[in-house]
Design a protein around this motif. Structure first.
Motif, PDB file in Angstrom:
ATOM      1  N   SER A 203      14.496   5.968   9.969  1.00 49.39           N
ATOM      2  CA  SER A 203      15.902   5.719  10.295  1.00 49.39           C
ATOM      3  C   SER A 203      16.094   4.741  11.441  1.00 49.39           C
ATOM      4  O   SER A 203      17.158   4.133  11.573  1.00 49.39           O
ATOM      5  CB  SER A 203      16.621   7.036  10.608  1.00 49.39           C
ATOM      6  N   GLU A 204      15.079   4.546  12.286  1.00 49.82           N
ATOM      7  CA  GLU A 204      15.221   3.639  13.427  1.00 49.82           C
ATOM      8  C   GLU A 204      15.399   2.193  12.986  1.00 49.82           C
ATOM      9  O   GLU A 204      16.184   1.450  13.588  1.00 49.82           O
ATOM     10  CB  GLU A 204      14.007   3.757  14.342  1.00 49.82           C
ATOM     11  N   PHE A 205      14.687   1.781  11.932  1.00 50.15           N
ATOM     12  CA  PHE A 205      14.705   0.372  11.546  1.00 50.15           C
ATOM     13  C   PHE A 205      15.083   0.132  10.088  1.00 50.15           C
ATOM     14  O   PHE A 205      15.174  -1.014   9.653  1.00 50.15           O
ATOM     15  CB  PHE A 205      13.327  -0.269  11.805  1.00 50.15           C
ATOM     16  N   THR A 206      15.303   1.157   9.307  1.00 53.23           N
ATOM     17  CA  THR A 206      15.570   0.959   7.889  1.00 53.23           C
ATOM     18  C   THR A 206      16.937   0.333   7.653  1.00 53.23           C
ATOM     19  O   THR A 206      17.774   0.257   8.560  1.00 53.23           O
ATOM     20  CB  THR A 206      15.477   2.294   7.127  1.00 53.23           C
ATOM     21  N   HIS A 207      17.156  -0.131   6.432  1.00 48.55           N
ATOM     22  CA  HIS A 207      18.502  -0.467   5.973  1.00 48.55           C
ATOM     23  C   HIS A 207      19.056   0.813   5.354  1.00 48.55           C
ATOM     24  O   HIS A 207      18.588   1.262   4.305  1.00 48.55           O
ATOM     25  CB  HIS A 207      18.464  -1.600   4.937  1.00 48.55           C
ATOM     26  N   GLN A 208      20.042   1.404   6.021  1.00 45.47           N
ATOM     27  CA  GLN A 208      20.479   2.747   5.649  1.00 45.47           C
ATOM     28  C   GLN A 208      21.022   2.809   4.227  1.00 45.47           C
ATOM     29  O   GLN A 208      20.807   3.806   3.520  1.00 45.47           O
ATOM     30  CB  GLN A 208      21.529   3.255   6.640  1.00 45.47           C
ATOM     31  N   GLY A 209      21.711   1.767   3.789  1.00 36.53           N
ATOM     32  CA  GLY A 209      22.239   1.768   2.428  1.00 36.53           C
ATOM     33  C   GLY A 209      21.140   1.822   1.383  1.00 36.53           C
ATOM     34  O   GLY A 209      21.242   2.560   0.391  1.00 36.53           O
ATOM     35  N   SER A 210      20.061   1.063   1.601  1.00 39.52           N
ATOM     36  CA  SER A 210      18.928   1.085   0.669  1.00 39.52           C
ATOM     37  C   SER A 210      18.268   2.459   0.665  1.00 39.52           C
ATOM     38  O   SER A 210      17.912   2.998  -0.394  1.00 39.52           O
ATOM     39  CB  SER A 210      17.902   0.019   1.063  1.00 39.52           C
ATOM     40  N   ARG A 211      18.086   3.020   1.852  1.00 41.37           N
ATOM     41  CA  ARG A 211      17.462   4.347   1.945  1.00 41.37           C
ATOM     42  C   ARG A 211      18.301   5.403   1.239  1.00 41.37           C
ATOM     43  O   ARG A 211      17.770   6.219   0.471  1.00 41.37           O
ATOM     44  CB  ARG A 211      17.276   4.731   3.420  1.00 41.37           C
ATOM     45  N   ASN A 212      19.612   5.388   1.476  1.00 41.45           N
ATOM     46  CA  ASN A 212      20.482   6.379   0.837  1.00 41.45           C
ATOM     47  C   ASN A 212      20.456   6.251  -0.680  1.00 41.45           C
ATOM     48  O   ASN A 212      20.440   7.253  -1.401  1.00 41.45           O
ATOM     49  CB  ASN A 212      21.913   6.238   1.339  1.00 41.45           C
ATOM     50  N   SER A 213      20.480   5.011  -1.174  1.00 40.11           N
ATOM     51  CA  SER A 213      20.485   4.799  -2.626  1.00 40.11           C
ATOM     52  C   SER A 213      19.174   5.246  -3.257  1.00 40.11           C
ATOM     53  O   SER A 213      19.169   5.838  -4.340  1.00 40.11           O
ATOM     54  CB  SER A 213      20.736   3.319  -2.946  1.00 40.11           C
ATOM     55  N   LEU A 214      18.061   4.968  -2.584  1.00 37.93           N
ATOM     56  CA  LEU A 214      16.756   5.273  -3.164  1.00 37.93           C
ATOM     57  C   LEU A 214      16.380   6.743  -3.015  1.00 37.93           C
ATOM     58  O   LEU A 214      15.915   7.373  -3.976  1.00 37.93           O
ATOM     59  CB  LEU A 214      15.679   4.401  -2.515  1.00 37.93           C
ATOM     60  N   LEU A 215      16.597   7.303  -1.832  1.00 36.91           N
ATOM     61  CA  LEU A 215      16.077   8.637  -1.526  1.00 36.91           C
ATOM     62  C   LEU A 215      17.143   9.707  -1.379  1.00 36.91           C
ATOM     63  O   LEU A 215      16.822  10.888  -1.290  1.00 36.91           O
ATOM     64  CB  LEU A 215      15.251   8.589  -0.233  1.00 36.91           C
ATOM     65  N   GLY A 216      18.419   9.300  -1.328  1.00 34.25           N
ATOM     66  CA  GLY A 216      19.478  10.257  -1.074  1.00 34.25           C
ATOM     67  C   GLY A 216      19.763  10.360   0.419  1.00 34.25           C
ATOM     68  O   GLY A 216      19.023   9.837   1.254  1.00 34.25           O
ATOM     69  N   GLU A 217      20.832  11.047   0.771  1.00 35.80           N
ATOM     70  CA  GLU A 217      21.262  11.085   2.168  1.00 35.80           C
ATOM     71  C   GLU A 217      20.434  12.042   3.027  1.00 35.80           C
ATOM     72  O   GLU A 217      20.408  11.902   4.255  1.00 35.80           O
ATOM     73  CB  GLU A 217      22.746  11.463   2.238  1.00 35.80           C
ATOM     74  N   ASN A 218      19.750  12.990   2.397  1.00 34.96           N
ATOM     75  CA  ASN A 218      18.944  13.945   3.178  1.00 34.96           C
ATOM     76  C   ASN A 218      17.559  14.104   2.549  1.00 34.96           C
ATOM     77  O   ASN A 218      17.188  15.186   2.073  1.00 34.96           O
ATOM     78  CB  ASN A 218      19.652  15.306   3.251  1.00 34.96           C
ATOM     79  N   PRO A 219      16.774  13.028   2.554  1.00 36.69           N
ATOM     80  CA  PRO A 219      15.449  13.110   1.926  1.00 36.69           C
ATOM     81  C   PRO A 219      14.478  13.932   2.766  1.00 36.69           C
ATOM     82  O   PRO A 219      14.642  14.082   3.987  1.00 36.69           O
ATOM     83  CB  PRO A 219      15.017  11.643   1.875  1.00 36.69           C
ATOM     84  N   SER A 220      13.462  14.438   2.123  1.00 33.54           N
ATOM     85  CA  SER A 220      12.426  15.188   2.834  1.00 33.54           C
ATOM     86  C   SER A 220      11.579  14.225   3.667  1.00 33.54           C
ATOM     87  O   SER A 220      11.529  13.018   3.418  1.00 33.54           O
ATOM     88  CB  SER A 220      11.519  15.906   1.834  1.00 33.54           C
ATOM     89  N   LYS A 221      10.892  14.769   4.664  1.00 31.27           N
ATOM     90  CA  LYS A 221       9.995  13.959   5.498  1.00 31.27           C
ATOM     91  C   LYS A 221       8.891  13.342   4.652  1.00 31.27           C
ATOM     92  O   LYS A 221       8.455  12.211   4.900  1.00 31.27           O
ATOM     93  CB  LYS A 221       9.392  14.825   6.603  1.00 31.27           C
ATOM     94  N   GLU A 222       8.439  14.085   3.638  1.00 26.54           N
ATOM     95  CA  GLU A 222       7.366  13.591   2.773  1.00 26.54           C
ATOM     96  C   GLU A 222       7.823  12.369   1.983  1.00 26.54           C
ATOM     97  O   GLU A 222       7.076  11.385   1.830  1.00 26.54           O
ATOM     98  CB  GLU A 222       6.909  14.689   1.815  1.00 26.54           C
ATOM     99  N   LEU A 223       9.065  12.408   1.483  1.00 24.50           N
ATOM    100  CA  LEU A 223       9.586  11.292   0.709  1.00 24.50           C
ATOM    101  C   LEU A 223       9.814  10.070   1.599  1.00 24.50           C
ATOM    102  O   LEU A 223       9.525   8.933   1.196  1.00 24.50           O
ATOM    103  CB  LEU A 223      10.885  11.700   0.020  1.00 24.50           C
ATOM    104  N   VAL A 224      10.318  10.294   2.801  1.00 25.72           N
ATOM    105  CA  VAL A 224      10.507   9.194   3.754  1.00 25.72           C
ATOM    106  C   VAL A 224       9.169   8.525   4.051  1.00 25.72           C
ATOM    107  O   VAL A 224       9.058   7.285   4.067  1.00 25.72           O
ATOM    108  CB  VAL A 224      11.165   9.705   5.050  1.00 25.72           C
ATOM    109  N   LYS A 225       8.135   9.320   4.264  1.00 29.26           N
ATOM    110  CA  LYS A 225       6.813   8.765   4.545  1.00 29.26           C
ATOM    111  C   LYS A 225       6.264   8.002   3.342  1.00 29.26           C
ATOM    112  O   LYS A 225       5.708   6.906   3.487  1.00 29.26           O
ATOM    113  CB  LYS A 225       5.847   9.886   4.938  1.00 29.26           C
ATOM    114  N   GLU A 226       6.429   8.576   2.149  1.00 30.47           N
ATOM    115  CA  GLU A 226       5.879   7.943   0.941  1.00 30.47           C
ATOM    116  C   GLU A 226       6.469   6.564   0.712  1.00 30.47           C
ATOM    117  O   GLU A 226       5.774   5.648   0.248  1.00 30.47           O
ATOM    118  CB  GLU A 226       6.141   8.825  -0.282  1.00 30.47           C
TER     119      GLU A 226
END
Length: 315
Positions: A203-226
């Motif tokens: 979340s510090e450096f991501t593009h939040q819109g891309s992250r939300n679209s790909l992983l959802g608004e509350n992804p697991s730590k494992e998915l964020v890492k993957e």
């Protein structure tokens, strides 16, 4: 009345309709799209300053081939950006393919499924499945398209850069769908070109819109890492070329810096150009001063890649 031979008639039709015989579109999944479900959703193509495609239903590749005389044997699969919510299809797709053709390189524009589509079952799996299939489809047609199987690379812009880097780090991700002969081919790109790419899901450096679209608004730590691809770099990855601008206020330049450092730490050959100005979404950089020379740097690098594969450069 004079009768035209079939080949001449086909050429006449193509020339008078403004369609090049060097362009074709192929479906990725003619025998059924994996990870999909029926929905009432319709694909939308909005034409304005940019041809913007949303709700992709039938993923495909648009193939742009150079003349045989100028072909270098290289091919590049192009992933347009759009925050995983749409595709800037011409701006970061077909325009790039045509530029590649001018250098003797086949340009393959990928129209990939978007994770927020109602027709997708598991959101984050669909784009990767499509880009893996695109790489294999190019290799399956390599001889027909005058392409060398070991000279097929991937290129991506913004969120498309995230998808391209995901292929580079996850190319051997297990397929869980019914396979055909094409799926036995390697999906590993021989080289990667990333243009103002989204890399991290942190979340510090991501593009939040891309992250939300790909992983959802509350992804697991494992998915964020993957899907934080700077954390997934291994020593079997392909050489990589990166372009970014320091003043990019949409996708922070730290995305490029983090990925470059990860590549360096694994001794992966990488070249990176950071421009002080340019912002985000500059495509070929036309009209942006010396930024518009960045494609020349890519061309120099692609020639070097071709020479490293033992193929003489034609351009």
């Amino acid at each position: 009345m004079k009768k035209y031979r079939p080949v001449f008639l086909l050429s006449l039709i193509l020339s008078t309709s403004g369609i090049s015989a060097q362009e074709m579109t192929l479906p990725l999944w003619p025998n059924g799209i994996p990870n999909s479900k029926e929905s009432d959703e319709k694909e939308v193509s909005e034409t304005g300053d940019i041809n913007w495609i949303r709700n992709v239903q039938d993923p495909d590749i648009a193939v742009f081939l150079p003349t045989m005389q100028s072909a270098t044997g290289q091919a590049v699969v192009i992933c347009p950006g759009g925050g995983y919510g749409g595709l800037a299809y011409d701006w970061e797709g077909t325009d790039i393919a045509k530029w590649l053709n001018s250098k003797g390189i086949a340009g393959i524009v990928l129209k990939y499924r978007l994770p927020n589509s109602e027709s997708v079952e598991v959101s984050y799996k669909a784009p990767l499945q499509d880009v893996q299939r695109a790489m294999r489809l190019v290799r399956a047609n390599a001889e027909k398209w005058n392409v060398h199987q070991n000279s097929v690379g991937i290129m991506g812009f913004s969120a498309g850069g995230h998808l391209a880097s995901t292929l580079g780090t996850h190319f051997d991700h297990e397929d869980v769908f019914k396979k055909d002969a094409i799926d036995s081919l390697s999906a590993r790109p021989d080289f990667m070109a990333l243009v103002y790419p989204v890399i991290t899901m942190n979340s510090e450096f991501t593009h939040q819109g891309s992250r939300n679209s790909l992983l959802g608004e509350n992804p697991s730590k494992e998915l964020v890492k993957e899907f934080s691809n700077e954390l997934q770099v291994q020593n079997n990855m392909p050489p990589t070329f990166i372009i970014h601008a320091t003043d990019d206020d949409a996708v922070p330049v730290e995305n490029a810096l983090l990925f470059y450092k990860a590549l360096k730490d694994q001794n992966i050959k990488a070249e990176m150009h950071i421009y002080p100005e340019g912002g985000h979404g500059f495509s070929l950089g036309l009209g942006k001063g010396y930024l518009e020379t960045w494609p020349d740097r890519l061309h120099d690098w692609l020639k070097k890649m071709n020479e490293s594969q033992g193929e003489p450069s034609k351009n």
